[in-house]
Design a protein around this motif. Structure first.
Motif, PDB file in Angstrom:
ATOM      1  N   THR A  39       8.542   6.283 -19.106  1.00 29.03           N
ATOM      2  CA  THR A  39       7.547   5.219 -19.274  1.00 29.03           C
ATOM      3  C   THR A  39       6.272   5.714 -19.944  1.00 29.03           C
ATOM      4  O   THR A  39       5.494   4.909 -20.447  1.00 29.03           O
ATOM      5  N   HIS A  55       2.836  -1.881  -6.146  1.00 31.21           N
ATOM      6  CA  HIS A  55       3.384  -3.155  -6.620  1.00 31.21           C
ATOM      7  C   HIS A  55       4.046  -2.970  -7.990  1.00 31.21           C
ATOM      8  O   HIS A  55       5.148  -3.472  -8.232  1.00 31.21           O
ATOM      9  N   PHE A  56       3.393  -2.234  -8.875  1.00 32.05           N
ATOM     10  CA  PHE A  56       3.973  -2.016 -10.198  1.00 32.05           C
ATOM     11  C   PHE A  56       5.303  -1.268 -10.085  1.00 32.05           C
ATOM     12  O   PHE A  56       6.264  -1.572 -10.798  1.00 32.05           O
ATOM     13  N   VAL A  59       8.004  -3.666  -9.105  1.00 30.35           N
ATOM     14  CA  VAL A  59       8.432  -4.501 -10.234  1.00 30.35           C
ATOM     15  C   VAL A  59       9.287  -3.676 -11.204  1.00 30.35           C
ATOM     16  O   VAL A  59      10.300  -4.149 -11.728  1.00 30.35           O
ATOM     17  N   ASN A  63      13.090  -4.554 -12.093  1.00 24.73           N
ATOM     18  CA  ASN A  63      13.468  -4.750 -13.495  1.00 24.73           C
ATOM     19  C   ASN A  63      14.572  -3.796 -13.945  1.00 24.73           C
ATOM     20  O   ASN A  63      14.944  -3.787 -15.122  1.00 24.73           O
ATOM     21  N   LEU A  67      12.053   0.043 -18.100  1.00 29.08           N
ATOM     22  CA  LEU A  67      10.856   0.131 -18.938  1.00 29.08           C
ATOM     23  C   LEU A  67      10.858   1.488 -19.641  1.00 29.08           C
ATOM     24  O   LEU A  67      10.867   2.531 -18.988  1.00 29.08           O
ATOM     25  N   ASN A  69       9.378   3.739 -22.919  1.00 28.57           N
ATOM     26  CA  ASN A  69       8.417   3.854 -24.007  1.00 28.57           C
ATOM     27  C   ASN A  69       8.691   5.055 -24.897  1.00 28.57           C
ATOM     28  O   ASN A  69       7.807   5.543 -25.592  1.00 28.57           O
ATOM     29  N   HIS A 138      18.596  -3.749 -20.155  1.00 27.47           N
ATOM     30  CA  HIS A 138      18.961  -4.475 -18.931  1.00 27.47           C
ATOM     31  C   HIS A 138      19.755  -3.642 -17.930  1.00 27.47           C
ATOM     32  O   HIS A 138      20.087  -4.134 -16.858  1.00 27.47           O
ATOM     33  N   ASP A 165      17.343  -8.804 -15.473  1.00 33.29           N
ATOM     34  CA  ASP A 165      16.802  -9.596 -16.582  1.00 33.29           C
ATOM     35  C   ASP A 165      15.624 -10.416 -16.049  1.00 33.29           C
ATOM     36  O   ASP A 165      15.370 -10.455 -14.832  1.00 33.29           O
ATOM     37  N   LEU A 166      14.962 -11.068 -16.963  1.00 32.33           N
ATOM     38  CA  LEU A 166      13.728 -11.778 -16.625  1.00 32.33           C
ATOM     39  C   LEU A 166      13.716 -13.146 -17.278  1.00 32.33           C
ATOM     40  O   LEU A 166      14.123 -13.293 -18.429  1.00 32.33           O
ATOM     41  N   VAL A 168      10.932 -16.286 -18.010  1.00 35.40           N
ATOM     42  CA  VAL A 168       9.546 -16.734 -17.919  1.00 35.40           C
ATOM     43  C   VAL A 168       9.575 -18.209 -17.553  1.00 35.40           C
ATOM     44  O   VAL A 168      10.125 -19.035 -18.286  1.00 35.40           O
ATOM     45  N   SER A 174       7.098 -15.525 -13.259  1.00 36.16           N
ATOM     46  CA  SER A 174       8.254 -14.736 -13.673  1.00 36.16           C
ATOM     47  C   SER A 174       9.372 -14.876 -12.655  1.00 36.16           C
ATOM     48  O   SER A 174       9.129 -15.088 -11.462  1.00 36.16           O
ATOM     49  N   ASN A 234       8.027 -14.619  -9.141  1.00 39.52           N
ATOM     50  CA  ASN A 234       6.581 -14.467  -9.270  1.00 39.52           C
ATOM     51  C   ASN A 234       6.082 -13.185  -8.618  1.00 39.52           C
ATOM     52  O   ASN A 234       4.968 -13.130  -8.093  1.00 39.52           O
ATOM     53  N   GLU A 235       6.947 -12.169  -8.605  1.00 44.69           N
ATOM     54  CA  GLU A 235       6.612 -10.867  -8.014  1.00 44.69           C
ATOM     55  C   GLU A 235       6.131 -11.011  -6.574  1.00 44.69           C
ATOM     56  O   GLU A 235       5.298 -10.230  -6.106  1.00 44.69           O
TER      57      GLU A 235
ATOM     58  N   VAL B  38       4.437 -11.318 -19.354  1.00 47.65           N
ATOM     59  CA  VAL B  38       4.761 -11.847 -18.024  1.00 47.65           C
ATOM     60  C   VAL B  38       5.544 -10.821 -17.203  1.00 47.65           C
ATOM     61  O   VAL B  38       5.273 -10.598 -16.024  1.00 47.65           O
ATOM     62  N   PRO B  94       5.388   2.190 -27.445  1.00 46.04           N
ATOM     63  CA  PRO B  94       6.457   1.642 -28.284  1.00 46.04           C
ATOM     64  C   PRO B  94       6.053   0.368 -29.034  1.00 46.04           C
ATOM     65  O   PRO B  94       6.891  -0.212 -29.720  1.00 46.04           O
TER      66      PRO B  94
END
Lengths: 455, 207
Positions: A39, A55-56, A59, A63, A67, A69, A138, A165-166, A168, A174, A234-235, B38, B94
């Motif tokens: 990440t 909390h992050f 999530v 997920n 995530l 990067n 995913h 998956d997510l 909106v 979410s 909504n988390e 989101v 990214p």
């Protein structure tokens, strides 16, 4: 006074109980810098102090650990369909635990004379290799392979492979949803108030642990495979249902009467929780449970009556995340109703001591943790297990209670040095003479020094 | 120290901030940005940019050019305050320019939060500093660049409704030069902690 012969029998039973306790004592561990590499974020984004999630972090887990990067290696068809997306670095981590365990009084030697050695060094207590991160868009995984000095072998440890998956939703809300394929009920959970990633995050493998525990409290870890479906709205509002089935290690199967304690069919698992975040605070309350029907096996064909374990649990968590001060409380209370059809029938047939058809166990744990600047901190808390007395399996009642205090120093975010003290005021229903040979519950008090490094 | 003029401030700021412009974005990029905002950014900043956690800035209604410049500074690892390094360098790594612009547009078009009044007397002192500066130590009026209503102007960020704790932390980062923005280093170094606290309380109370 207990007759000598009977006392020997009880000593043998309690030796078995100690072995069981030892096997339950080593908790799973989770600390994976590969997530940080993947990440590009420091550990503090996902953890207060690992393995406790922010909390992050919750999530990120919901997920699917995806995530990412890092620079990607890609494959695309002529129709612009993406068929490959690989991170340029595999999400690998290693973890080492080295420990020293000192009991208040050495355990008796199995020969019946003298004591075993005190001051047990485990080098390493655990050495783990993780694949923890994205596999594909995913799809992500947390897979741990562990060498343990207690087993002297390498084996599968906690595993959680996810699809997520997510959506909106209107209003900017979410909906995260997904599937988890895992090998330990609650290892996939997002909060640290449930068993698999609950405190203590590490404990001695050579000290007697709590002798009786509920099924959902780690008893089936790495011995089952579970497929669960979850949604996180909504988390905040979380729901999950799934099924577990025995997935025994060390045999290709099919499972037969040579195996013990095999789940009959699929064991249903469920989990509901609500989390609310405001300012620097986060609070969660939830319920979780499962019903396990175990075939005794061990010489008996895998059909017929089962021993049934119905677990229903409450949990709660509070976190305060300041820049300098971090504080959290985790608590759970697990109630188990046991209906031991198979064991009871076997005892009646053997005519050698009959226990109860129905038993119950209740385990309660609560811990408070404080850290200053994620450098130095500690945890204090208590644990109790109470329940019915069973003439065969829990002759003096399962009642066990005590407290734990732990002090941690973290020179770097991925290195932890701990001093942990566990004290027992009651052990297997007794405070004194817990083994029939004069040992007190407090003789099991344990000082545990741990160096825990992750890279 | 010689007081900085508004013109000088503007020139320095124009150099300090990148000249990127968050223009209109195509629908696919917009959808991608909404999912990111989101599903990922939202965990800290709130799904519509109204963060409930003072550690993380509120982004709803923020100036799109400022947001795009910051995301590029995170990506280029040129913004060096502690949380930027720990969180945002990785987050922004990214992102391509199109996604950055789409994210900036998403937050710029969200409804900003109403102000929250804490200590009214403190906020009143903050208002004076915000509107008039502190001439004796060369601190110019914040309003000169951030606008009389603190909604931001040009490349200068909106500050109204921002978490006071976040504003405090940024001012401290400008002071120490961890967040290396020459204009704000010049502005903030003359401020005492009590004055920063007052300005932050005033800004948090603004709608």
């Amino acid at each position: 006074m207990i007759p000598t012969r009977s006392r020997r029998g009880m000593a043998a039973a309690l030796s078995t109980l100690f072995l069981l306790a030892l096997s339950l004592a080593a908790p799973p561990a989770g600390a994976v810098p590969s997530f940080a590499r993947q990440t590009g974020m420091a550990c503090e984004a996902c953890h207060t102090v690992w393995p406790e999630l922010t909390h992050f972090g919750r999530v990120f887990k919901a997920n699917g650990y995806i995530l990412d990067n890092l620079k990607q290696v890609r494959g695309v068809t002529q129709q612009k369909e993406e068929i490959l997306e690989l991170a340029s670095l595999p999400p690998l981590s290693i973890m080492a635990q080295v420990s020293l365990t000192q009991l208040a009084k050495p355990l008796p030697d199995p020969s019946g004379t003298g004591d075993s050695q005190n001051g047990t060094v485990a080098f390493p207590q655990q050495l783990s290799l993780f694949y923890a991160g994205k596999i594909a868009p995913h799809v992500g995984a947390f897979i741990q392979l562990t060498y343990g000095s207690d087993s002297g072998s390498i084996g599968i440890d906690n595993t959680d492979i996810r699809f997520a998956d997510l959506k909106v939703l209107p209003g900017g809300h979410s909906l995260i949803y997904g599937l988890s394929l895992n090998n330990n009920p609650t290892v996939q959970d997002l909060w640290n108030s449930t068993p698999a990633f609950g405190f203590p995050y590490a404990a001695s493998a050579s000290a007697p642990g709590v002798p009786f525990g509920t099924m959902i409290d780690g008893a089936l870890g790495q011995d089952v495979a579970g497929l669960t479906a979850y949604a996180f709205w909504n988390e905040s509002l979380y729901g999950e249902v799934g099924v577990y089935r025995t997935a025994r290690q060390g045999t290709a199967g099919p499972l037969d009467s040579t195996q013990a304690a095999v789940l009959a069919g699929g064991a249903p698992y469920w989990r509901f929780a609500y989390e609310h975040n405001w300012g620097r605070h986060s609070i969660e309350g939830g319920l979780y449970g499962a019903k396990f029907k175990l075939l005794p096996g061990a010489g008996q064909p895998l059909n017929g009556p089962t021993d049934d374990y119905q677990d229903v649990a409450l949990d709660a968590q509070y976190q305060y995340l300041g820049d300098l001060h971090l504080f959290s409380v985790t608590a759970t209370r697990i109630h188990e109703k046991q209906t031991l059809n198979a064991t009871y029938a076997a005892q009646l047939a053997a005519d050698a001591g009959v226990g109860n058809l129905d038993n119950d166990l209740t385990t309660t744990r609560a811990f408070a943790t404080y850290y200053y600047r994620r450098k130095i901190g500690g945890t204090v808390g208590f644990f109790t297990t109470t329940g019915s007395t069973d003439a065969v399996s829990m002759p003096n009642s399962p009642d066990t209670r005590g407290w734990v205090a732990e002090l941690n120093y973290m020179p770097w975010l991925n290195t932890k040095f701990s001093i942990q003290y566990t004290a027992y005021t009651k052990y297997g229903g007794l405070s004194d003479n817990i083994d029939g040979a004069g040992r007190k519950a407090s003789d099991n008090n344990t000082l545990y020094l741990l160096a825990w490094l992750s890279y | 120290m010689r007081p900085l003029t508004v013109t000088t401030l503007g020139l320095i700021a124009a150099l300090a901030l990148t000249t990127a412009r968050a223009d209109d974005v195509d629908p696919a990029t917009h959808q991608h940005a909404v999912r990111l905002a989101v599903g990922t950014c939202g965990a800290c900043h709130g799904t519509t940019g109204v963060s409930g956690q003072p550690k993380y800035p509120r982004l709803a209604g923020q100036n799109a050019n400022y947001l795009a410049a910051q995301l590029k500074a995170f990506r280029g690892q040129t913004r060096g305050d502690a949380d930027a390094i720990g969180y945002m360098w990785g987050m922004a790594a990214p992102l391509d320019d199109e996604t950055i612009d789409a994210l900036a547009q998403y937050y710029a078009t969200q409804r900003p939060p109403a102000g929250r009044m804490g200590d009214a007397a403190l906020a009143a002192r903050g208002r004076t500093i915000y509107e008039k500066g502190v001439e004796s130590v060369g601190v110019p009026a914040c309003a000169a660049c951030h606008g009389p209503d603190a909604h931001g102007m040009g490349d200068f960020p909106r500050l109204a409704g921002q978490h006071a704790q976040y504003v405090m932390k940024q001012l401290a980062s400008f002071q120490s030069n961890m967040r290396n923005v020459a204009v704000m280093h010049g502005v903030a170094q003359g401020l005492k902690e009590e004055q920063m606290r007052a300005v932050a309380a005033y800004l948090e109370a603004q709608p």
